[in-house]
Enzyme design. Sequence first.
Site, short mmCIF file in Angstrom:
data_model
loop_
_atom_site.label_atom_id
_atom_site.label_comp_id
_atom_site.label_asym_id
_atom_site.label_seq_id
_atom_site.Cartn_x
_atom_site.Cartn_y
_atom_site.Cartn_z
N THR A 1 0.85 -1.20 0.00
CA THR A 1 0.23 -0.17 0.02
C THR A 1 0.87 1.46 -0.03
O THR A 1 0.73 1.97 -0.69
CB THR A 1 -0.86 -0.16 1.22
OG1 THR A 1 -1.85 -1.05 1.03
CG2 THR A 1 -1.75 1.24 1.38
N LYS B 1 -8.57 -0.32 -5.70
CA LYS B 1 -8.31 -1.47 -5.09
C LYS B 1 -9.70 -2.25 -5.22
O LYS B 1 -10.86 -1.97 -4.75
CB LYS B 1 -8.50 -1.15 -3.50
CG LYS B 1 -8.33 -2.26 -2.57
CD LYS B 1 -6.81 -2.74 -2.60
CE LYS B 1 -6.62 -3.79 -1.22
NZ LYS B 1 -5.26 -4.10 -1.17
N GLU C 1 -3.99 -1.68 -7.09
CA GLU C 1 -3.34 -2.34 -5.96
C GLU C 1 -4.05 -3.68 -5.87
O GLU C 1 -5.49 -3.71 -5.46
CB GLU C 1 -3.38 -1.72 -4.48
CG GLU C 1 -2.63 -2.39 -3.79
CD GLU C 1 -2.72 -1.61 -2.25
OE1 GLU C 1 -2.28 -2.33 -1.08
OE2 GLU C 1 -3.27 -0.51 -2.13
N GLY C 2 -3.19 -4.76 -5.89
CA GLY C 2 -3.83 -6.30 -5.58
C GLY C 2 -4.23 -6.48 -4.14
O GLY C 2 -3.90 -5.79 -3.47
N ALA C 3 -4.60 -7.66 -4.06
CA ALA C 3 -4.82 -8.11 -2.58
C ALA C 3 -3.90 -9.35 -2.13
O ALA C 3 -3.97 -10.54 -3.33
CB ALA C 3 -6.24 -8.58 -2.35
N GLY D 1 9.40 -2.73 -0.51
CA GLY D 1 8.35 -2.12 0.07
C GLY D 1 8.41 -1.70 1.53
O GLY D 1 8.03 -0.87 2.11
N SER D 2 9.34 -2.15 2.39
CA SER D 2 9.70 -1.84 3.80
C SER D 2 11.04 -2.08 4.16
O SER D 2 11.51 -3.03 4.63
CB SER D 2 8.69 -2.58 4.45
OG SER D 2 8.91 -2.14 5.91
N PRO E 1 11.83 3.34 2.74
CA PRO E 1 11.91 3.02 4.12
C PRO E 1 10.75 2.71 4.82
O PRO E 1 9.48 3.08 4.60
CB PRO E 1 12.27 4.50 4.58
CG PRO E 1 12.71 5.34 3.22
CD PRO E 1 11.76 4.75 2.50
#
Length: 215
Positions: free
Chosen positions: A15, A33, A104-106, A165-166, A195
């Site tokens: 996300t 979404k 954006e997928g799930a 992503g993170s 980040p």
Amino acid sequence: MILVVTGTGTDVGKTVATAALAARAPGSVIVVKPVQTGVLPGEVGDVDDVRRLAGCQVSEFVRLPDPLAPDSAARLAGVRLPTVAEHASRIRRLAEDFDTVIVEGAGGLLVRLDSADGTILDLADALSASVVIVVAAGLGTLNHSELTVGALRARGIEPAGLVIGSWPSHPGLAEETNLVDLPRVTNLPVLATIPAEVGSLGRSAFTAAAPTWFA
């Protein structure tokens, strides 16, 4: 332009990555979404986070309360999900009014998006969309990333690239090594390294910083 954002699994930062892509996309942008699960009516969902961070328009087609794959959550709720073809038709209509539609997928690429075994992969294929894969930074990401890339290429879809992503504030050996090995094993560029803490930023700070996360 239609861009599908998928992930190698849940909780990989999809996300926030979607918001970052939206923040730097030129022209008019809408984030879609198709199915949001695990969120009750009135609660904040993924598109609400994207709108808060990127300031773009958003659209959520279906919301289901149980935190499950869309087809499982729909079955428990007694809800008929739109087919992939129906989702694709609605997204194409949005693409007539916006320069960029980001979908954006799930969960991951092969999560069932409807009740007829249609997946995010099927939706990307139906839309002839560009695909960005959001990947984790740590241990296990090489295998998950290769599997996702392989499934796309088997369908004849060449992904645009990867987004980590993170990215932790204090990366360890696995993270630092994966940053080098991800493009090597997938033969895809790492488009951005986002980040881990930026999802808590305000809109101005987020949109100002977003371009710096991209290669």
